[in-house]
Design an enzyme around this catalytic site. Structure first.
Site, PDB file in Angstrom:
ATOM      1  N   CYS A 136      29.299  45.405 138.910  1.00 12.28           N
ATOM      2  CA  CYS A 136      30.076  46.642 139.193  1.00 12.28           C
ATOM      3  C   CYS A 136      30.039  46.952 140.709  1.00 12.28           C
ATOM      4  CB  CYS A 136      29.366  47.814 138.729  1.00 12.28           C
ATOM      5  SG  CYS A 136      29.790  49.520 139.113  1.00 12.28           S
ATOM      6  N   THR A 162      28.854  71.256 124.173  1.00 10.99           N
ATOM      7  CA  THR A 162      30.109  71.354 123.403  1.00 10.99           C
ATOM      8  C   THR A 162      30.869  72.362 123.843  1.00 10.99           C
ATOM      9  OG1 THR A 162      31.131  71.791 121.129  1.00 10.99           O
ATOM     10  CG2 THR A 162      28.900  72.743 121.768  1.00 10.99           C
ATOM     11  N   TYR A 163      32.407  72.324 123.828  1.00  6.79           N
ATOM     12  CA  TYR A 163      33.373  73.453 124.125  1.00  6.79           C
ATOM     13  C   TYR A 163      34.057  73.927 122.716  1.00  6.79           C
ATOM     14  CZ  TYR A 163      32.614  71.252 128.552  1.00  6.79           C
ATOM     15  OH  TYR A 163      32.250  70.444 129.685  1.00  6.79           O
ATOM     16  N   ASN A 164      33.486  73.569 121.774  1.00  5.63           N
ATOM     17  CA  ASN A 164      33.962  73.826 120.353  1.00  5.63           C
ATOM     18  C   ASN A 164      35.383  73.903 120.478  1.00  5.63           C
ATOM     19  OD1 ASN A 164      31.549  76.140 121.122  1.00  5.63           O
ATOM     20  ND2 ASN A 164      31.459  75.017 119.003  1.00  5.63           N
ATOM     21  N   THR A 165      35.982  72.537 120.854  1.00  2.49           N
ATOM     22  CA  THR A 165      37.225  72.317 120.786  1.00  2.49           C
ATOM     23  C   THR A 165      37.367  70.871 120.252  1.00  2.49           C
ATOM     24  OG1 THR A 165      37.407  71.677 123.129  1.00  2.49           O
ATOM     25  CG2 THR A 165      37.879  73.903 122.625  1.00  2.49           C
ATOM     26  N   THR A 185      31.549  70.322 116.413  1.00  3.08           N
ATOM     27  CA  THR A 185      31.682  68.936 116.934  1.00  3.08           C
ATOM     28  C   THR A 185      30.193  68.286 116.701  1.00  3.08           C
ATOM     29  OG1 THR A 185      31.255  69.308 119.246  1.00  3.08           O
ATOM     30  CG2 THR A 185      33.803  69.359 118.409  1.00  3.08           C
ATOM     31  N   GLU A 228      37.952  65.253 127.560  1.00  2.00           N
ATOM     32  CA  GLU A 228      37.345  64.743 126.250  1.00  2.00           C
ATOM     33  C   GLU A 228      36.878  63.314 126.199  1.00  2.00           C
ATOM     34  OE1 GLU A 228      38.809  67.963 122.876  1.00  2.00           O
ATOM     35  OE2 GLU A 228      40.157  66.554 123.695  1.00  2.00           O
TER      36      GLU A 228
END
Length: 460
Positions: free
Chosen positions: A107, A354-357, A366, A431
């Site tokens: 790296c 989480t964004y619940n999407t 999720t 995401e």
């Protein structure tokens, strides 16, 4: 040596409880607020401004992590403590250990960053000519660095004993624990750098310094596929299939459908075996840069599948026998105060984030998906949760995603733009970054558990 106060970005210390649902969290839970973080937006901007004021610049890692400001806050506090606050190791040696760790995965981004930091805190330029110019005490870390980076299940109490053996170049237990945390931190951060395609800070435009969004991720479901063919339709279908499978799994859990322990064990072994289908290569890149090669001993040593055809596999690490919650957390906190608490917070934040999407869908639980990703990373490192049904991994993680996860977690230097683009084609870039945060932390915790188990066995 005086250091400035660490930046405390807005929201520091707040936890997101996630979307709930039946799940076993593989680390401590200490309570968290019910606030749901918002992707990007004003909070992320405040984070970046805090970084700029504190460091005089915003590096690309912080800019990409800034898509998830709650996680960035936790990551910052941990890294600041590791590198700049009081601890057993002097500052220049901490940066040199970071160089050693990042070099294992070729790296150059992180190696270059910490070479500069090493010099800024008074490190000797001679050490940067290569590992052979460093003090023997640091060179003695090479073996455990190599194992933690590629095959952590091989770390034993004998490795710990050899480093602690009395003598001119011996380590104290507190120094070694800090070194182990630094090594696992930078091995995992290398995974994040390669997984997101992060490049050097030569340009201010972030768009040229990480992987671009997937071809369909910014299109509305009704917009069709401007490239022709059925690519957009197939990508949308992937989302709907995943949504349906998540829903079925959550319904089954609520109905408490029983699976025997024997069947659970069989499904874990099947998942380990199927991970062999992900191709790997033991060929050393001939174009390896000289500023990386000079920090490597045994550069051909790399990840090998925990379960290999025709070979006797090491014993499976049963997570219940040595847990972060009951063993690792308390050991680190005893030998390196405060860092255990911050690591624990960081693990919790990313596991529950989480964004619940899901792609174009809102109001989605999720939790089963996040748990499947976390447990699959641990699976490829040989760690099994007795109370987890590994059949869920096969149902939720399609092949392209498995290829990506295993590549980023096990040999991140082989990550390509192509394998990044091939999974979750209708998902947002943020995401996919979230996936990389899960990989970073799951990988770090897996290696740390092997290392701390060896320390515990040495102490007893």
């Amino acid at each position: 040596m005086e250091t400035p106060e660490p930046p405390v970005p807005p929201g520091a210390g707040r936890g997101d409880t996630g979307s709930g649902g039946p799940q076993r969290c593989p680390f401590r839970r200490q309570g968290a607020s019910s606030g749901i973080p918002q992707e990007g937006g004003e909070s992320s901007l405040h984070q970046l401004l805090e970084a700029f004021v504190s460091a005089g610049r915003v590096d690309h890692v912080a800019m990409v992590m800034g898509l998830h400001p709650q996680y960035l806050s936790s990551f910052w506090k941990t890294q600041y403590l590791l590198l700049r606050m009081d601890g057993p190791l002097p500052y220049h040696k901490r940066h040199y250990i970071a160089i050693m760790a990042a070099a294992r995965h070729r790296c150059s981004y992180l190696v270059g960053l910490h070479m500069r930091e090493f010099l800024q805190v008074g490190g000797s330029p001679a050490w940067l000519q290569g590992l052979h110019c460093a003090p023997q005490k640091l060179r003695n870390l090479n073996e455990i660095n190599k194992l933690l980076a590629h095959r952590p299940w091989l770390v034993t109490k004998e490795h710990i004993e050899a480093l602690l053996r009395p003598g001119q170049d011996s380590w104290s237990l507190a120094e070694l624990v800090q070194a182990l945390v630094l090594l696992t931190h930078y091995h995992s951060l290398a995974s994040f750098v390669f997984g997101c395609g992060i490049g050097p800070e030569g340009e201010q435009d972030l768009g040229s310094s990480c992987w671009p969004p997937s071809p369909h991720s910014n299109r509305s479901p009704a917009s069709g596929d401007s490239m022709g063919g059925s690519g957009g339709t197939d990508a949308m279908q992937e989302v709907e299939v995943l949504m349906e499978r998540m829903k079925l799994l959550q319904e089954n859990q609520l109905e408490e459908e029983g699976v025997t322990q024997e069947e659970m064990a069989t499904r874990f072994e099947l998942e380990k075996t199927e991970s062999l289908l992900v191709p790997s290569s033991d060929i050393l890149d001939p174009s390896l840069q000289s500023n990386i090669r000079c920090f490597l001993e045994d550069p051909e040593f790399g990840y090998k599948d925990f379960t290999r055809r025709g070979e006797q596999a090491p014993p499976t690490f049963r997570a219940q026998d040595y847990t972060w919650e009951d063993h690792g957390y308390s050991l680190i906190n005893r030998l390196y105060p405060d860092v255990g608490q911050l690591l624990d917070e960081k693990f919790q934040v990313v596991y529950n984030l989480t964004y619940n999407t899901i792609a174009m869908h809102c109001g989605v639980d999720t939790s089963v998906l996040r748990r499947a990703i976390w447990n699959y990373v641990h699976c490829v490192f040989g760690i099994r949760y007795d109370d987890y049904d590994y059949g869920e991994v096969n149902q939720l993680l399609e092949r392209n995603l498995k290829v990506y996860i295993k590549t980023v977690a096990c040999y991140p230097e082989r990550t390509t733009k192509q394998i990044y683009a091939q999974f979750w084609r209708h998902f947002k870039h943020s995401e996919k970054v979230h996936i990389n945060l899960l990989l970073l932390e799951a990988r770090m915790q897996a290696a740390l558990l092997y290392a701390l188990r060896a320390v515990t066995r040495y102490m007893t």
